[in-house]
Design a protein around this motif. Structure first.
Motif, PDB file in Angstrom:
ATOM      1  N   GLU A 253       0.828  -1.209   0.000  1.00 45.21           N
ATOM      2  CA  GLU A 253       0.000   0.000   0.000  1.00 45.21           C
ATOM      3  C   GLU A 253       0.865   1.262   0.000  1.00 45.21           C
ATOM      4  OE1 GLU A 253      -2.415  -3.126   2.323  1.00 45.21           O
ATOM      5  OE2 GLU A 253      -0.321  -2.582   2.101  1.00 45.21           O
ATOM      6  N   GLU A 254       1.890   1.292   0.846  1.00 49.90           N
ATOM      7  CA  GLU A 254       2.776   2.462   0.895  1.00 49.90           C
ATOM      8  C   GLU A 254       3.496   2.643  -0.438  1.00 49.90           C
ATOM      9  OE1 GLU A 254       3.954   2.268   5.650  1.00 49.90           O
ATOM     10  OE2 GLU A 254       5.075   1.057   4.195  1.00 49.90           O
ATOM     11  N   ALA A 255       3.977   1.539  -1.016  1.00 47.58           N
ATOM     12  CA  ALA A 255       4.674   1.613  -2.302  1.00 47.58           C
ATOM     13  C   ALA A 255       3.724   2.076  -3.398  1.00 47.58           C
ATOM     14  CB  ALA A 255       5.281   0.254  -2.655  1.00 47.58           C
ATOM     15  N   GLY A 256       2.486   1.580  -3.380  1.00 46.54           N
ATOM     16  CA  GLY A 256       1.513   1.992  -4.390  1.00 46.54           C
ATOM     17  C   GLY A 256       1.209   3.475  -4.314  1.00 46.54           C
ATOM     18  N   ARG A 257       1.032   3.968  -3.111  1.00 50.20           N
ATOM     19  CA  ARG A 257       0.773   5.403  -2.915  1.00 50.20           C
ATOM     20  C   ARG A 257       1.961   6.239  -3.429  1.00 50.20           C
ATOM     21  NH1 ARG A 257      -2.869   7.657   0.662  1.00 50.20           N
ATOM     22  NH2 ARG A 257      -3.143   5.679   1.760  1.00 50.20           N
ATOM     23  N   ARG A 258       3.190   5.809  -3.076  1.00 48.72           N
ATOM     24  CA  ARG A 258       4.395   6.534  -3.486  1.00 48.72           C
ATOM     25  C   ARG A 258       4.598   6.473  -5.006  1.00 48.72           C
ATOM     26  NH1 ARG A 258       8.750   4.464  -4.885  1.00 48.72           N
ATOM     27  NH2 ARG A 258       8.482   2.496  -3.751  1.00 48.72           N
ATOM     28  N   GLU A 259       4.500   5.274  -5.579  1.00 52.19           N
ATOM     29  CA  GLU A 259       4.723   5.123  -7.023  1.00 52.19           C
ATOM     30  C   GLU A 259       3.689   5.899  -7.833  1.00 52.19           C
ATOM     31  OE1 GLU A 259       7.074   3.952  -8.939  1.00 52.19           O
ATOM     32  OE2 GLU A 259       8.323   3.013  -7.417  1.00 52.19           O
ATOM     33  N   LEU A 260       2.433   5.895  -7.389  1.00 51.89           N
ATOM     34  CA  LEU A 260       1.398   6.665  -8.076  1.00 51.89           C
ATOM     35  C   LEU A 260       1.762   8.142  -8.101  1.00 51.89           C
ATOM     36  CD1 LEU A 260      -1.435   6.740  -9.413  1.00 51.89           C
ATOM     37  CD2 LEU A 260      -2.345   7.145  -7.103  1.00 51.89           C
ATOM     38  N   ARG A 261       2.186   8.652  -6.940  1.00 50.13           N
ATOM     39  CA  ARG A 261       2.566  10.071  -6.852  1.00 50.13           C
ATOM     40  C   ARG A 261       3.771  10.373  -7.737  1.00 50.13           C
ATOM     41  NH1 ARG A 261       6.418  11.905  -4.242  1.00 50.13           N
ATOM     42  NH2 ARG A 261       6.524  10.220  -2.725  1.00 50.13           N
ATOM     43  N   GLU A 262       4.801   9.512  -7.661  1.00 52.64           N
ATOM     44  CA  GLU A 262       6.021   9.767  -8.442  1.00 52.64           C
ATOM     45  C   GLU A 262       5.755   9.708  -9.945  1.00 52.64           C
ATOM     46  OE1 GLU A 262       9.171   7.926  -5.171  1.00 52.64           O
ATOM     47  OE2 GLU A 262       8.935   6.921  -7.108  1.00 52.64           O
ATOM     48  N   GLU A 263       5.061   8.660 -10.399  1.00 49.62           N
ATOM     49  CA  GLU A 263       4.891   8.461 -11.837  1.00 49.62           C
ATOM     50  C   GLU A 263       3.827   9.345 -12.457  1.00 49.62           C
ATOM     51  OE1 GLU A 263       4.544   4.452 -13.188  1.00 49.62           O
ATOM     52  OE2 GLU A 263       6.519   3.907 -12.392  1.00 49.62           O
ATOM     53  N   THR A 264       2.771   9.666 -11.689  1.00 48.84           N
ATOM     54  CA  THR A 264       1.648  10.400 -12.290  1.00 48.84           C
ATOM     55  C   THR A 264       1.397  11.761 -11.667  1.00 48.84           C
ATOM     56  OG1 THR A 264      -0.059   9.552 -10.797  1.00 48.84           O
ATOM     57  CG2 THR A 264       0.515   8.180 -12.733  1.00 48.84           C
ATOM     58  N   GLY A 265       1.895  11.993 -10.471  1.00 48.69           N
ATOM     59  CA  GLY A 265       1.595  13.226  -9.756  1.00 48.69           C
ATOM     60  C   GLY A 265       0.336  13.131  -8.907  1.00 48.69           C
TER      61      GLY A 265
ATOM     62  N   GLY B 238      -1.419  16.349  -9.189  1.00 48.81           N
ATOM     63  CA  GLY B 238      -0.234  17.100  -8.776  1.00 48.81           C
ATOM     64  C   GLY B 238       0.868  16.934  -9.810  1.00 48.81           C
ATOM     65  N   GLU B 239       2.083  17.240  -9.407  1.00 50.66           N
ATOM     66  CA  GLU B 239       3.245  17.171 -10.302  1.00 50.66           C
ATOM     67  C   GLU B 239       3.947  15.827 -10.180  1.00 50.66           C
ATOM     68  OE1 GLU B 239       4.297  19.605 -12.490  1.00 50.66           O
ATOM     69  OE2 GLU B 239       2.396  20.582 -11.928  1.00 50.66           O
ATOM     70  N   GLN B 240       4.380  15.298 -11.318  1.00 50.07           N
ATOM     71  CA  GLN B 240       5.170  14.066 -11.328  1.00 50.07           C
ATOM     72  C   GLN B 240       6.505  14.301 -10.639  1.00 50.07           C
ATOM     73  OE1 GLN B 240       4.916  13.662 -15.746  1.00 50.07           O
ATOM     74  NE2 GLN B 240       5.007  11.476 -15.262  1.00 50.07           N
ATOM     75  N   ASP B 241       7.069  13.214 -10.117  1.00 47.15           N
ATOM     76  CA  ASP B 241       8.390  13.235  -9.504  1.00 47.15           C
ATOM     77  C   ASP B 241       9.112  11.941  -9.911  1.00 47.15           C
ATOM     78  OD1 ASP B 241      10.587  13.890  -7.959  1.00 47.15           O
ATOM     79  OD2 ASP B 241       9.687  13.165  -6.094  1.00 47.15           O
ATOM     80  N   THR B 242       9.343  11.796 -11.206  1.00 41.16           N
ATOM     81  CA  THR B 242       9.905  10.555 -11.728  1.00 41.16           C
ATOM     82  C   THR B 242      11.383  10.415 -11.373  1.00 41.16           C
ATOM     83  OG1 THR B 242      10.355  11.643 -13.840  1.00 41.16           O
ATOM     84  CG2 THR B 242       8.294  10.403 -13.670  1.00 41.16           C
ATOM     85  N   ASP B 243      11.824   9.150 -11.372  1.00 41.64           N
ATOM     86  CA  ASP B 243      13.236   8.849 -11.144  1.00 41.64           C
ATOM     87  C   ASP B 243      14.054   9.273 -12.358  1.00 41.64           C
ATOM     88  OD1 ASP B 243      12.653   7.671  -8.682  1.00 41.64           O
ATOM     89  OD2 ASP B 243      12.391   5.688  -9.583  1.00 41.64           O
ATOM     90  N   GLU B 244      15.355   9.474 -12.141  1.00 45.24           N
ATOM     91  CA  GLU B 244      16.256   9.786 -13.247  1.00 45.24           C
ATOM     92  C   GLU B 244      16.196   8.643 -14.266  1.00 45.24           C
ATOM     93  OE1 GLU B 244      20.989  10.328 -14.060  1.00 45.24           O
ATOM     94  OE2 GLU B 244      20.216  10.890 -12.091  1.00 45.24           O
ATOM     95  N   GLY B 245      16.063   8.976 -15.527  1.00 45.95           N
ATOM     96  CA  GLY B 245      16.000   7.964 -16.569  1.00 45.95           C
ATOM     97  C   GLY B 245      14.609   7.407 -16.798  1.00 45.95           C
ATOM     98  N   GLU B 246      13.619   7.920 -16.089  1.00 47.39           N
ATOM     99  CA  GLU B 246      12.235   7.470 -16.251  1.00 47.39           C
ATOM    100  C   GLU B 246      11.497   8.514 -17.093  1.00 47.39           C
ATOM    101  OE1 GLU B 246       9.553   5.073 -13.074  1.00 47.39           O
ATOM    102  OE2 GLU B 246      10.124   7.079 -12.484  1.00 47.39           O
ATOM    103  N   PHE B 247      10.954   8.083 -18.208  1.00 45.78           N
ATOM    104  CA  PHE B 247      10.266   8.982 -19.132  1.00 45.78           C
ATOM    105  C   PHE B 247       8.832   8.490 -19.271  1.00 45.78           C
ATOM    106  CE2 PHE B 247      14.747   8.739 -20.129  1.00 45.78           C
ATOM    107  CZ  PHE B 247      15.110  10.068 -20.060  1.00 45.78           C
ATOM    108  N   VAL B 248       7.929   9.116 -18.512  1.00 50.57           N
ATOM    109  CA  VAL B 248       6.568   8.626 -18.362  1.00 50.57           C
ATOM    110  C   VAL B 248       5.582   9.729 -18.735  1.00 50.57           C
ATOM    111  CG1 VAL B 248       4.913   7.688 -16.706  1.00 50.57           C
ATOM    112  CG2 VAL B 248       7.330   7.147 -16.452  1.00 50.57           C
ATOM    113  N   ASP B 249       4.667   9.398 -19.638  1.00 50.36           N
ATOM    114  CA  ASP B 249       3.563  10.292 -19.966  1.00 50.36           C
ATOM    115  C   ASP B 249       2.325   9.802 -19.237  1.00 50.36           C
ATOM    116  OD1 ASP B 249       5.080  11.832 -21.823  1.00 50.36           O
ATOM    117  OD2 ASP B 249       4.754  10.282 -23.344  1.00 50.36           O
TER     118      ASP B 249
END
Length: 180
Positions: free
Chosen positions: A89-101, A134-145
Motif C-alpha cells: 500500500e505504501e509503495a503503491g501510494r508513493r509510485e502513483l505520486r512519483e509516476e503520475t503526480g 499534482g506534479e510528477q516526480d519521476t526517477d532519473e531515466g524514467e520517461f513517463v507520460d
C-alpha cells in the motif's frame, strides 16, 4: 499437506547465486525431486513490485512509456518497486505520486501474487481512489507520460497490443472486486 511436508519431499541440497546486480540476484537451487533424482531450478530474485489501479472522475489513470527491454511502447497501470520495509500500500501510494503526480486519499491492497514461476518476487495490486492531481516526480531515466482512459475502456485498452501482465491482471482484479 503443510509447507514443511512439501519441502521435505523437495529438499534443497544447494543454493548458488551466479550473478548479483544492484537490481536482482540470479542463481539456482539443486533440488531433489520426490522420485530421488536431482535437478537445478533456476531463479531471479528482484525485489517485490506493485501495480496501481487508480480512478479519478470516471477515468483510470495510466502511464505511457517506452520499455527498452521489450522494445515496445506500453500504455499501462503505474508500476514500481517496493522499497525495503515498505508495504504494498505504501509503495503503491508513493509510485502513483512519483509516476503520475496523483495523490491518493485511500489505497487498498487487492491481491498479492507471483507473476512468474522463476521469479522470486511478489507483485501487489493496489486500488487507489480519492485522487488529487499534482506534479510528477519521476526517477532519473524514467520517461513517463500520464494518460487517462474512461473506466469502461480500460480493459480494452490494456488488451491492445502490446499487452502486459502488470496492467491486464490488476484491471481484471479491480473489475472482479466491483471497482471498475
Amino acid at each position: 499437506m503443510t509447507d514443511d511436508q512439501r519441502e521435505a519431499e523437495w529438499p534443497v541440497h544447494d543454493s548458488t547465486v551466479t550473478w548479483e546486480t544492484e537490481y536482482f540476484d540470479a542463481g539456482y537451487d539443486r533440488v531433489e525431486r520426490p522420485g530421488g533424482e536431482r535437478a537445478n531450478y533456476y531463479w531471479l530474485s528482484p525485489g517485490d513490485s506493485v501495480s496501481i489501479v487508480a480512478v479519478h472522475e470516471g477515468e483510470v489513470v495510466m502511464v505511457e512509456q517506452y520499455r527498452p527491454r521489450q522494445r515496445e511502447r506500453f500504455r499501462s497501470c503505474p508500476v514500481g518497486a517496493v522499497d525495503p520495509g515498505e508495504s504494498f500500500e505504501e509503495a503503491g501510494r508513493r509510485e502513483l505520486r512519483e509516476e503520475t503526480g496523483y495523490r491518493a486519499a485511500a489505497v487498498e491492497l487487492l491481491q498479492r501474487y507471483y507473476s512468474e514461476g522463476w521469479l522470486r518476487k511478489e507483485r501487489g495490486v493496489v486500488f487507489a481512489d480519492g485522487l488529487t492531481p499534482g506534479e510528477q516526480d519521476t526517477d532519473e531515466g524514467e520517461f513517463v507520460d500520464v494518460v487517462t482512459v474512461p473506466v469502461e475502456e480500460a480493459i480494452e485498452t490494456a488488451r491492445g497490443e502490446p499487452t502486459n501482465g502488470w496492467t491486464l491482471t490488476p484491471l481484471l482484479l479491480a473489475r472482479e472486486e466491483g471497482l471498475l
